[in-house]
Design a protein around this motif. Sequence first.
Motif, PDB file in Angstrom:
ATOM      1  N   SER A  93      26.710  88.503 -97.606  1.00  0.00           N
ATOM      2  CA  SER A  93      27.698  89.547 -97.648  1.00  0.00           C
ATOM      3  C   SER A  93      27.410  90.570 -98.441  1.00  0.00           C
ATOM      4  O   SER A  93      27.519  91.709 -98.215  1.00  0.00           O
ATOM      5  N   LYS A 144      23.366  89.768 -91.655  1.00  0.00           N
ATOM      6  CA  LYS A 144      23.658  89.055 -92.949  1.00  0.00           C
ATOM      7  C   LYS A 144      23.083  87.451 -92.751  1.00  0.00           C
ATOM      8  O   LYS A 144      22.955  86.840 -93.889  1.00  0.00           O
ATOM      9  N   PRO A 190      23.259  92.581 -97.443  1.00  0.00           N
ATOM     10  CA  PRO A 190      22.917  92.401 -95.952  1.00  0.00           C
ATOM     11  C   PRO A 190      21.416  92.623 -95.815  1.00  0.00           C
ATOM     12  O   PRO A 190      20.814  93.571 -96.714  1.00  0.00           O
TER      13      PRO A 190
END
Length: 250
Positions: A199, A208, A202
């Motif tokens: 998170s 992600k 990315p």
Amino acid sequence: MRLFIKRGWHPVHSTLNHHLCKVTSLGLQTRLVSSNSNSRYPANDSIIVSFATSTSTPISSAYTPSLSRHHLFINTKTISTMASATTFYDFKVKDKKGAEKSLADYKGKVVLVVNTASKCGFTPQYAGLEKLYKDIKATHPDDFTILGFPCNQFGGQEPGTDDDIQNFCQVNYGVTFPIFGKTDVNGEKAEPVFEWMKSEKPGLLGLKRVKWNFEKFLIGRDGKVKERWASTSKPESLEKAILDELEKKE
């Protein structure tokens, strides 16, 4: 939209395939299914977020406009950990013996995190990682470490036990940096620290998910994710970025 939350798993009914959606405020990937299925899930550290939507607005192109109720499955362990975490050092993981290990033990260090595997085309990177580890430790003995997290989620390329993995790393590549217990890096059982790192940084095009074995995350002295590299990035190519980070003060 109406929203309510229930703890535990709940039988959900659907004729549709499972789909993934995101709770973007938490940076989590979660499972979204419709409420017309008879599949049942185990009651492990989870909640259900159920929400009703207008029948004229489908949730995704896979859903027909007539569907009006959906369920969002979230791992509460990940939520509670991520909600209180602000740095890499706030997390705990399992060591090579399955015991809980606090990453706070590495506070103030620059850390390279790698998800590894023993039967992958990138497995020879262990040799490069070990050389990188020794070269940088020679000049920064107390300020740098590499942490390996074996993972069997990519092509089943880490099938052995934790003991098998430790033996493989030492016998074949002379690995001296820490190798932890087998770890999920994606999906419902992913370790919270990996959900947090993904998170925070990315990948290409905002991806992600960890894409494959030997992805790499660089953690600064302040516990924040500074860089993320794909599997194809060779360990020796990371040295300058690591040394630059070592020159910074927390």
